[in-house]
Design a protein around this motif. Structure first.
Motif, PDB file in Angstrom:
ATOM      1  N   UNK A  65      39.810  48.097  34.047  1.00 13.48           N
ATOM      2  CA  UNK A  65      39.361  46.792  34.545  1.00 13.48           C
ATOM      3  C   UNK A  65      39.784  45.658  33.611  1.00 13.48           C
ATOM      4  N   UNK A  66      39.882  45.969  32.306  1.00  6.21           N
ATOM      5  CA  UNK A  66      40.232  44.931  31.324  1.00  6.21           C
ATOM      6  C   UNK A  66      41.737  44.830  31.103  1.00  6.21           C
ATOM      7  N   UNK A  67      42.524  45.620  31.818  1.00  5.13           N
ATOM      8  CA  UNK A  67      43.954  45.745  31.486  1.00  5.13           C
ATOM      9  C   UNK A  67      44.794  44.580  31.990  1.00  5.13           C
ATOM     10  N   UNK A  68      44.191  43.658  32.706  1.00  6.13           N
ATOM     11  CA  UNK A  68      44.930  42.506  33.197  1.00  6.13           C
ATOM     12  C   UNK A  68      43.986  41.641  33.983  1.00  6.13           C
ATOM     13  N   UNK A  69      44.518  40.581  34.593  1.00  5.08           N
ATOM     14  CA  UNK A  69      43.626  39.712  35.348  1.00  5.08           C
ATOM     15  C   UNK A  69      43.064  40.389  36.581  1.00  5.08           C
ATOM     16  N   UNK A  70      41.852  40.055  36.894  1.00  5.57           N
ATOM     17  CA  UNK A  70      41.253  40.432  38.174  1.00  5.57           C
ATOM     18  C   UNK A  70      41.000  39.150  38.978  1.00  5.57           C
ATOM     19  N   UNK A  71      40.846  39.292  40.276  1.00  7.88           N
ATOM     20  CA  UNK A  71      40.409  38.162  41.101  1.00  7.88           C
ATOM     21  C   UNK A  71      38.964  38.446  41.495  1.00  7.88           C
ATOM     22  N   UNK A  72      38.055  37.704  40.872  1.00  9.11           N
ATOM     23  CA  UNK A  72      36.621  37.886  41.103  1.00  9.11           C
ATOM     24  C   UNK A  72      36.180  36.935  42.214  1.00  9.11           C
ATOM     25  N   UNK A  73      35.428  37.465  43.171  1.00  8.42           N
ATOM     26  CA  UNK A  73      35.066  36.644  44.335  1.00  8.42           C
ATOM     27  C   UNK A  73      33.631  36.915  44.774  1.00  8.42           C
ATOM     28  N   UNK A  74      33.078  35.923  45.455  1.00 10.39           N
ATOM     29  CA  UNK A  74      31.823  36.120  46.178  1.00 10.39           C
ATOM     30  C   UNK A  74      32.103  35.804  47.643  1.00 10.39           C
ATOM     31  N   UNK A  75      31.704  36.716  48.520  1.00 16.06           N
ATOM     32  CA  UNK A  75      31.849  36.518  49.965  1.00 16.06           C
ATOM     33  C   UNK A  75      30.478  36.598  50.616  1.00 16.06           C
ATOM     34  N   UNK A  76      30.360  35.893  51.719  1.00 12.79           N
ATOM     35  CA  UNK A  76      29.093  35.853  52.439  1.00 12.79           C
ATOM     36  C   UNK A  76      29.326  36.173  53.913  1.00 12.79           C
ATOM     37  N   UNK A  77      28.273  36.683  54.567  1.00 15.02           N
ATOM     38  CA  UNK A  77      28.357  36.947  55.998  1.00 15.02           C
ATOM     39  C   UNK A  77      27.299  37.933  56.420  1.00 15.02           C
ATOM     40  N   UNK A  78      27.207  38.155  57.713  1.00 16.93           N
ATOM     41  CA  UNK A  78      26.215  39.093  58.250  1.00 16.93           C
ATOM     42  C   UNK A  78      26.543  40.506  57.775  1.00 16.93           C
ATOM     43  N   UNK A  79      25.551  41.202  57.209  1.00 21.46           N
ATOM     44  CA  UNK A  79      25.729  42.578  56.722  1.00 21.46           C
ATOM     45  C   UNK A  79      26.924  42.704  55.783  1.00 21.46           C
ATOM     46  N   UNK A  80      27.104  41.691  54.933  1.00 22.57           N
ATOM     47  CA  UNK A  80      28.360  41.599  54.169  1.00 22.57           C
ATOM     48  C   UNK A  80      28.604  42.798  53.246  1.00 22.57           C
ATOM     49  N   UNK A  81      27.535  43.362  52.661  1.00 22.38           N
ATOM     50  CA  UNK A  81      27.743  44.499  51.750  1.00 22.38           C
ATOM     51  C   UNK A  81      28.275  45.696  52.531  1.00 22.38           C
ATOM     52  N   UNK A  82      27.612  46.023  53.635  1.00 16.65           N
ATOM     53  CA  UNK A  82      28.037  47.183  54.437  1.00 16.65           C
ATOM     54  C   UNK A  82      29.426  46.955  55.037  1.00 16.65           C
TER      55      UNK A  82
END
Ligand code: GTP
Ligand code: MG
Length: 157
Positions: A65-82
């Motif tokens: 995970x630390x080996x290079x850049x990541x694109x960190x995001x937050x997303x929203x929506x109905x039942x978004x986790x599932x």
């Protein structure tokens, strides 16, 4: 209000898969609430994956995970986790269905392109770990909302 934390891992960034992955979430109707490119500090990566601390693959996972850049995001929506977990697919790419992100774009469990929170509690914890409160824009109303949701009110996405 459903929010989840998604990260495109360093292999996804290096392989030029950022646009493809973001497009899938956008097309599904989800709302982008936060996004940044960051090379994770080791302490944050360790905290992010603390549920796996002590397992044999944990040190390699943190280094990955630390080996290079990541694109960190937050997303929203109905039942978004599932919904996003389903779109991401199984942890082992050999078991990820075609049509899922890992099923289409990954071959190795240790290079499986993307992370997604696995519960609402994990999402809350991970969003707090990676973003300051003011970096998360979850209040805006997406212009297509009435075409994505059958019923809309101020409590929905
Ligand atoms: P994340 O969204 O990244 O959290 O993946 P996941 O929720 O599908 O799987 P899990 O949280 O169980 O594991 C986290 C990450 O650790 C996985 O995405 C893999 O990259 C890695 N991992 C999990 N289990 C193993 C394992 O048995 N061996 C190895 N080498 N890596 C593993
Ligand atoms: Mg996980």
């Amino acid at each position: 209000m459903g929010l989840t934390f998604i990260a495109i891992k360093p292999d996804g960034v290096h392989r030029g898969l950022v646009g493809e992955i973001i497009a899938r979430f956008e097309k599904r109707g989800l709302k982008l609430c936060a996004l940044k490119v960051v090379v994770p500090e080791k302490a944050i990566a360790e905290k992010h994956y603390e549920e796996h601390a002590g397992k044999p693959f944990y040190p390699g996972l943190v280094d990955y995970l630390c080996s290079g850049p990541i694109v960190a995001m937050v997303w929203s929506g109905k039942d978004v986790v599932a919904v996003t977990r389903k779109m991401i697919g199984a942890t082992k790419p050999a078991q990820s269905e075609p049509g899922t992100i890992r099923g289409d774009l990954a071959l190795d469990m240790g290079r499986n392109v993307i992370h997604g929170s696995d519960s609402d509690d994990s999402a809350q914890r991970e969003i707090k770990l990676w973003f300051k409160e003011e970096e998360v824009c979850s209040k805006y109303v997406k212009a297509d909302r009435m075409w994505v949701y059958e019923v809309t009110d101020e409590h929905t996405h």
